[in-house]
Design an enzyme around this catalytic site. Structure first.
Site, mmCIF file in Angstrom:
data_model
loop_
_atom_site.group_PDB
_atom_site.id
_atom_site.type_symbol
_atom_site.label_atom_id
_atom_site.label_comp_id
_atom_site.label_asym_id
_atom_site.label_seq_id
_atom_site.Cartn_x
_atom_site.Cartn_y
_atom_site.Cartn_z
ATOM 1 N N ALA A 65 -49.196 19.261 17.764
ATOM 2 C CA ALA A 65 -50.412 20.050 17.947
ATOM 3 C C ALA A 65 -51.568 19.415 17.196
ATOM 4 O O ALA A 65 -51.378 18.681 16.224
ATOM 5 C CB ALA A 65 -50.185 21.479 17.457
ATOM 6 N N ASP A 66 -52.762 19.725 17.657
ATOM 7 C CA ASP A 66 -53.977 19.318 16.967
ATOM 8 C C ASP A 66 -54.990 20.452 17.088
ATOM 9 O O ASP A 66 -55.215 20.951 18.199
ATOM 10 C CB ASP A 66 -54.560 18.026 17.555
ATOM 11 C CG ASP A 66 -55.619 17.464 16.646
ATOM 12 O OD1 ASP A 66 -55.258 16.788 15.658
ATOM 13 O OD2 ASP A 66 -56.817 17.725 16.883
#
Length: 186
Positions: A65-66
Protein backbone atom coordinates in the site's frame (compact mmCIF):
# COMPACT_ATOMS: atom_id res chain seq x y z
CA UNK A 1 -2.45 -21.14 1.13
CA UNK A 2 0.60 -19.02 0.43
CA UNK A 3 2.26 -17.09 3.22
CA UNK A 4 0.84 -13.56 3.49
CA UNK A 5 3.48 -10.84 3.21
CA UNK A 6 2.98 -7.21 4.15
CA UNK A 7 5.30 -5.19 1.91
CA UNK A 8 5.45 -2.27 4.33
CA UNK A 9 7.35 -1.24 7.41
CA UNK A 10 4.44 0.89 8.60
CA UNK A 11 3.51 0.09 12.20
CA UNK A 12 -0.01 1.36 11.47
CA UNK A 13 -0.54 -1.07 8.60
CA UNK A 14 0.84 -3.89 10.73
CA UNK A 15 -1.57 -2.97 13.55
CA UNK A 16 -4.55 -2.84 11.19
CA UNK A 17 -3.83 -6.28 9.71
CA UNK A 18 -3.43 -7.71 13.20
CA UNK A 19 -6.77 -6.13 14.20
CA UNK A 20 -8.57 -8.12 11.50
CA UNK A 21 -6.83 -11.33 12.51
CA UNK A 22 -4.44 -11.86 9.59
CA UNK A 23 -1.20 -13.73 10.16
CA UNK A 24 1.57 -12.31 8.03
CA UNK A 25 5.26 -11.62 7.66
CA UNK A 26 6.61 -8.11 7.18
CA UNK A 27 8.92 -7.60 4.23
CA UNK A 28 9.28 -3.85 3.83
CA UNK A 29 9.73 -2.89 0.19
CA UNK A 30 12.24 -0.16 -0.54
CA UNK A 31 11.25 1.52 -3.82
CA UNK A 32 11.93 4.80 -5.56
CA UNK A 33 8.86 6.91 -4.80
CA UNK A 34 9.35 9.33 -7.69
CA UNK A 35 6.35 9.38 -10.01
CA UNK A 36 5.91 10.85 -13.46
CA UNK A 37 4.18 14.24 -13.62
CA UNK A 38 0.57 14.47 -14.71
CA UNK A 39 -0.76 11.43 -12.84
CA UNK A 40 -3.94 11.76 -10.82
CA UNK A 41 -3.68 11.15 -7.06
CA UNK A 42 -5.30 7.71 -7.52
CA UNK A 43 -2.88 6.77 -10.33
CA UNK A 44 0.06 7.93 -8.21
CA UNK A 45 -0.74 5.79 -5.15
CA UNK A 46 -1.81 2.80 -7.25
CA UNK A 47 1.47 2.87 -9.18
CA UNK A 48 3.54 3.08 -6.01
CA UNK A 49 1.64 0.27 -4.30
CA UNK A 50 2.20 -1.95 -7.34
CA UNK A 51 5.94 -1.15 -7.32
CA UNK A 52 6.10 -2.09 -3.64
CA UNK A 53 4.29 -5.38 -4.35
CA UNK A 54 6.79 -6.18 -7.10
CA UNK A 55 9.75 -5.35 -4.85
CA UNK A 56 8.58 -7.78 -2.15
CA UNK A 57 9.77 -10.78 -4.17
CA UNK A 58 8.05 -13.49 -6.21
CA UNK A 59 6.70 -15.70 -3.43
CA UNK A 60 3.65 -15.53 -1.18
CA UNK A 61 0.51 -13.45 -1.25
CA UNK A 62 1.73 -9.87 -1.05
CA UNK A 63 -0.17 -6.88 0.32
CA UNK A 64 1.34 -3.50 -0.53
CA UNK A 65 0.00 0.00 0.00
CA UNK A 66 0.93 3.63 -0.42
CA UNK A 67 -0.90 6.52 1.25
CA UNK A 68 -0.68 10.20 0.34
CA UNK A 69 -2.39 13.40 1.40
CA UNK A 70 -3.49 15.86 -1.28
CA UNK A 71 -4.64 19.43 -0.75
CA UNK A 72 -6.04 20.95 -3.95
CA UNK A 73 -4.29 18.18 -5.95
CA UNK A 74 -0.93 19.12 -4.34
CA UNK A 75 0.82 16.23 -2.62
CA UNK A 76 1.72 16.73 1.03
CA UNK A 77 4.40 14.23 2.00
CA UNK A 78 6.12 13.70 5.30
CA UNK A 79 7.51 16.96 6.67
CA UNK A 80 11.29 17.29 6.63
CA UNK A 81 11.34 19.50 9.73
CA UNK A 82 9.11 21.37 12.19
CA UNK A 83 8.87 24.42 9.93
CA UNK A 84 7.50 22.33 7.07
CA UNK A 85 5.12 20.54 9.47
CA UNK A 86 3.75 23.91 10.62
CA UNK A 87 3.30 25.06 7.02
CA UNK A 88 1.38 21.88 6.13
CA UNK A 89 -0.85 21.97 9.20
CA UNK A 90 -1.54 25.68 8.69
CA UNK A 91 -2.55 25.03 5.08
CA UNK A 92 -4.88 22.20 6.12
CA UNK A 93 -6.76 23.98 8.90
CA UNK A 94 -10.32 24.98 8.21
CA UNK A 95 -10.24 23.13 4.88
CA UNK A 96 -11.00 19.83 3.22
CA UNK A 97 -8.26 17.62 1.84
CA UNK A 98 -8.21 14.07 0.53
CA UNK A 99 -6.25 11.04 1.63
CA UNK A 100 -5.60 8.44 -1.07
CA UNK A 101 -4.31 4.93 -0.54
CA UNK A 102 -3.33 2.60 -3.33
CA UNK A 103 -3.51 -1.10 -2.47
CA UNK A 104 -2.04 -3.97 -4.45
CA UNK A 105 -2.55 -7.65 -3.72
CA UNK A 106 -0.20 -9.90 -5.68
CA UNK A 107 0.13 -13.65 -5.92
CA UNK A 108 2.66 -14.82 -8.46
CA UNK A 109 1.89 -13.05 -11.74
CA UNK A 110 -1.63 -12.06 -10.68
CA UNK A 111 -2.00 -8.46 -9.50
CA UNK A 112 -5.02 -6.51 -8.38
CA UNK A 113 -4.58 -2.81 -7.68
CA UNK A 114 -7.22 -0.40 -6.43
CA UNK A 115 -7.36 2.88 -4.54
CA UNK A 116 -9.51 4.50 -1.89
CA UNK A 117 -10.09 8.22 -1.28
CA UNK A 118 -11.32 9.76 1.96
CA UNK A 119 -12.22 13.44 2.42
CA UNK A 120 -10.99 14.96 5.68
CA UNK A 121 -11.94 18.36 7.10
CA UNK A 122 -9.64 20.06 9.60
CA UNK A 123 -10.97 22.49 12.17
CA UNK A 124 -9.49 25.93 12.64
CA UNK A 125 -6.57 25.74 15.08
CA UNK A 126 -4.38 28.40 16.62
CA UNK A 127 -0.68 28.61 15.85
CA UNK A 128 0.01 27.72 19.48
CA UNK A 129 -2.10 24.53 19.21
CA UNK A 130 -0.29 23.51 16.05
CA UNK A 131 3.11 24.17 17.65
CA UNK A 132 2.15 22.10 20.70
CA UNK A 133 1.07 19.27 18.39
CA UNK A 134 4.34 19.47 16.45
CA UNK A 135 6.30 19.42 19.74
CA UNK A 136 4.88 15.92 20.43
CA UNK A 137 6.85 14.63 17.43
CA UNK A 138 3.81 12.81 16.06
CA UNK A 139 3.60 14.77 12.78
CA UNK A 140 7.15 14.09 11.68
CA UNK A 141 6.71 10.65 10.09
CA UNK A 142 3.21 11.18 8.71
CA UNK A 143 2.04 12.29 5.28
CA UNK A 144 0.33 15.65 5.69
CA UNK A 145 2.00 16.07 9.10
CA UNK A 146 -0.74 14.43 11.17
CA UNK A 147 -1.86 11.07 12.45
CA UNK A 148 -5.63 10.62 12.70
CA UNK A 149 -5.14 7.67 15.07
CA UNK A 150 -3.24 9.82 17.59
CA UNK A 151 -3.35 13.40 18.80
CA UNK A 152 -3.95 14.50 15.21
CA UNK A 153 -7.55 13.35 15.72
CA UNK A 154 -8.01 16.55 17.74
CA UNK A 155 -7.50 18.56 14.54
CA UNK A 156 -10.00 16.59 12.45
CA UNK A 157 -13.51 18.00 12.43
CA UNK A 158 -15.00 15.22 10.28
CA UNK A 159 -14.30 12.83 7.48
CA UNK A 160 -16.23 11.25 4.65
CA UNK A 161 -15.08 7.77 3.72
CA UNK A 162 -13.01 4.98 5.22
CA UNK A 163 -11.39 6.04 8.51
CA UNK A 164 -8.82 3.25 8.22
CA UNK A 165 -7.80 4.62 4.82
CA UNK A 166 -6.61 7.77 6.60
CA UNK A 167 -4.54 5.54 8.89
CA UNK A 168 -2.94 3.97 5.82
CA UNK A 169 -4.94 0.88 4.83
CA UNK A 170 -8.59 0.78 3.69
CA UNK A 171 -9.68 -2.40 5.43
CA UNK A 172 -13.02 -2.92 3.70
CA UNK A 173 -11.48 -2.58 0.23
CA UNK A 174 -8.56 -4.81 1.20
CA UNK A 175 -10.86 -7.51 2.61
CA UNK A 176 -12.80 -7.60 -0.66
CA UNK A 177 -9.58 -7.85 -2.65
CA UNK A 178 -8.27 -10.66 -0.42
CA UNK A 179 -11.57 -12.50 -0.85
CA UNK A 180 -10.94 -12.64 -4.61
CA UNK A 181 -7.61 -14.34 -3.80
CA UNK A 182 -9.34 -16.92 -1.60
CA UNK A 183 -8.46 -15.29 1.74
CA UNK A 184 -11.60 -14.99 3.84
CA UNK A 185 -11.17 -12.40 6.56
CA UNK A 186 -14.64 -12.96 8.03
Amino acid sequence: MDEIILASGSPRRRELLERIGLRFTVRAADVDEQTPPGLSPAETVEGLSRRKAEAAGPHGLVIAADTMVFLDEKRLGKPSDETEALAMLTALQGRRHRVYTGVTVRQGERYETESEATAVWFREASREELLRYIATGEPMDKAGAYGVQGLGALLVERLDGDFFNVMGLPLLRLSRMLDRFGVRVL
